[in-house]
Write an enzyme that holds these catalytic residues in place. Sequence first.
Site, PDB file in Angstrom:
ATOM      1  N   LYS A  87       4.993   8.862   1.124  1.00 51.50           N
ATOM      2  CA  LYS A  87       5.282  10.291   1.012  1.00 51.50           C
ATOM      3  C   LYS A  87       6.188  10.797   2.144  1.00 51.50           C
ATOM      4  O   LYS A  87       7.134  11.532   1.901  1.00 51.50           O
ATOM      5  CB  LYS A  87       3.945  11.038   1.018  1.00 51.50           C
ATOM      6  CG  LYS A  87       4.020  12.517   0.925  1.00 51.50           C
ATOM      7  CD  LYS A  87       2.627  13.083   0.672  1.00 51.50           C
ATOM      8  CE  LYS A  87       1.662  12.735   1.808  1.00 51.50           C
ATOM      9  NZ  LYS A  87       1.507  13.822   2.774  1.00 51.50           N
ATOM     10  N   ARG A 127      -3.591  22.137   1.117  1.00 49.88           N
ATOM     11  CA  ARG A 127      -4.613  21.108   1.128  1.00 49.88           C
ATOM     12  C   ARG A 127      -5.886  21.592   0.419  1.00 49.88           C
ATOM     13  O   ARG A 127      -6.795  20.816   0.175  1.00 49.88           O
ATOM     14  CB  ARG A 127      -4.922  20.732   2.576  1.00 49.88           C
ATOM     15  CG  ARG A 127      -5.703  19.460   2.719  1.00 49.88           C
ATOM     16  CD  ARG A 127      -5.469  18.822   4.066  1.00 49.88           C
ATOM     17  NE  ARG A 127      -4.341  17.904   4.036  1.00 49.88           N
ATOM     18  CZ  ARG A 127      -3.846  17.305   5.107  1.00 49.88           C
ATOM     19  NH1 ARG A 127      -4.347  17.566   6.274  1.00 49.88           N
ATOM     20  NH2 ARG A 127      -2.840  16.473   4.993  1.00 49.88           N
ATOM     21  N   ARG A 164      -0.803  -4.226   7.272  1.00 45.51           N
ATOM     22  CA  ARG A 164      -0.083  -3.659   8.401  1.00 45.51           C
ATOM     23  C   ARG A 164      -0.633  -4.238   9.708  1.00 45.51           C
ATOM     24  O   ARG A 164      -1.837  -4.403   9.853  1.00 45.51           O
ATOM     25  CB  ARG A 164      -0.363  -2.161   8.402  1.00 45.51           C
ATOM     26  CG  ARG A 164       0.791  -1.296   8.752  1.00 45.51           C
ATOM     27  CD  ARG A 164       0.317   0.134   8.801  1.00 45.51           C
ATOM     28  NE  ARG A 164       0.749   0.940   7.675  1.00 45.51           N
ATOM     29  CZ  ARG A 164       0.199   2.127   7.386  1.00 45.51           C
ATOM     30  NH1 ARG A 164      -0.800   2.609   8.094  1.00 45.51           N
ATOM     31  NH2 ARG A 164       0.656   2.815   6.379  1.00 45.51           N
ATOM     32  N   ARG A 222      -5.178  -2.046  12.965  1.00 44.71           N
ATOM     33  CA  ARG A 222      -5.885  -0.830  13.356  1.00 44.71           C
ATOM     34  C   ARG A 222      -7.152  -0.667  12.526  1.00 44.71           C
ATOM     35  O   ARG A 222      -7.195  -1.037  11.367  1.00 44.71           O
ATOM     36  CB  ARG A 222      -4.992   0.401  13.119  1.00 44.71           C
ATOM     37  CG  ARG A 222      -3.941   0.583  14.182  1.00 44.71           C
ATOM     38  CD  ARG A 222      -3.300   1.941  14.054  1.00 44.71           C
ATOM     39  NE  ARG A 222      -2.600   2.067  12.787  1.00 44.71           N
ATOM     40  CZ  ARG A 222      -1.374   2.562  12.661  1.00 44.71           C
ATOM     41  NH1 ARG A 222      -0.716   2.992  13.721  1.00 44.71           N
ATOM     42  NH2 ARG A 222      -0.798   2.653  11.483  1.00 44.71           N
ATOM     43  N   ARG A 252     -10.539   6.644   2.300  1.00 43.32           N
ATOM     44  CA  ARG A 252      -9.519   7.694   2.427  1.00 43.32           C
ATOM     45  C   ARG A 252      -8.916   8.055   1.075  1.00 43.32           C
ATOM     46  O   ARG A 252      -8.599   9.216   0.800  1.00 43.32           O
ATOM     47  CB  ARG A 252      -8.411   7.248   3.388  1.00 43.32           C
ATOM     48  CG  ARG A 252      -8.805   7.393   4.852  1.00 43.32           C
ATOM     49  CD  ARG A 252      -7.823   6.689   5.761  1.00 43.32           C
ATOM     50  NE  ARG A 252      -6.516   7.326   5.790  1.00 43.32           N
ATOM     51  CZ  ARG A 252      -5.383   6.692   6.105  1.00 43.32           C
ATOM     52  NH1 ARG A 252      -5.401   5.411   6.394  1.00 43.32           N
ATOM     53  NH2 ARG A 252      -4.251   7.328   6.124  1.00 43.32           N
TER      54      ARG A 252
END
Length: 227
Positions: free
Chosen positions: A19, A94, A133, A166, A177
């Site tokens: 995004k 939001r 990642r 992470r 999430r």
Amino acid sequence: MAGMKGLRLVIFGPPGSGKGTQSKLISELYGIPHISTGDIFRDEIARGSRLGRLAEEYISKGLLVPDEVVVEMVRERLLREDCKPGFILDGFPRTLRQAEELDRILEELGWRLDAVINLVVDEEEVVRRITLRRVCSVCGAIYHLEFNPPKRPGVCDRCGGKLYQREDDTEEVVRKRLEVYRTQTEPILRYYREKGLVRDVDGNPSIEEVFEQVKAVLEEVRSGGDG
Ligand SMILES: [Zn+2]
């Protein structure tokens, strides 16, 4: 007037949907500011404005910044000169309440939203993008084991630092999430769908391919629609 309408956009997409990247590309191509609430917060806080100090109080306590404060910050941002030709809002609205407030602000300015870009990405694809990642523990460089792997496994190309994953990038956290994102976003997307504003874009392919689709949508929005 046909051909040169403003482009007033909101973008939605789950974590890992690209995004931010698409927003930046849209911003550059059409010369409209990319407005993310994160940036607004940082900016207001850095300037020590009234709203910035207010927001900081909540953030420092680990609390969500209340709707009124967020809405007021966005309103002030939209009043700036650079938003005249349009804007792309990222991370706002939001909540449903924020969406309604945004309509009120736009009405006050004599504007309205032109489109809501909704990047749709398969959950498994998001999991693959995020869990692969790796980050350098020394310089912070970001790698992806599939798309952008380091030359030597586990070692940063730039500084030789050790790479790590992470905590936020683990599968469990990513799925959580995504769940939060869906719950939070569904009512807002429904609100915009009822207004006929939502343009779903397949966010699964490469950045370039996604952007081609986004451009096609925006050209259509800009040249036509019902004004
Ligand atoms: Zn490094």
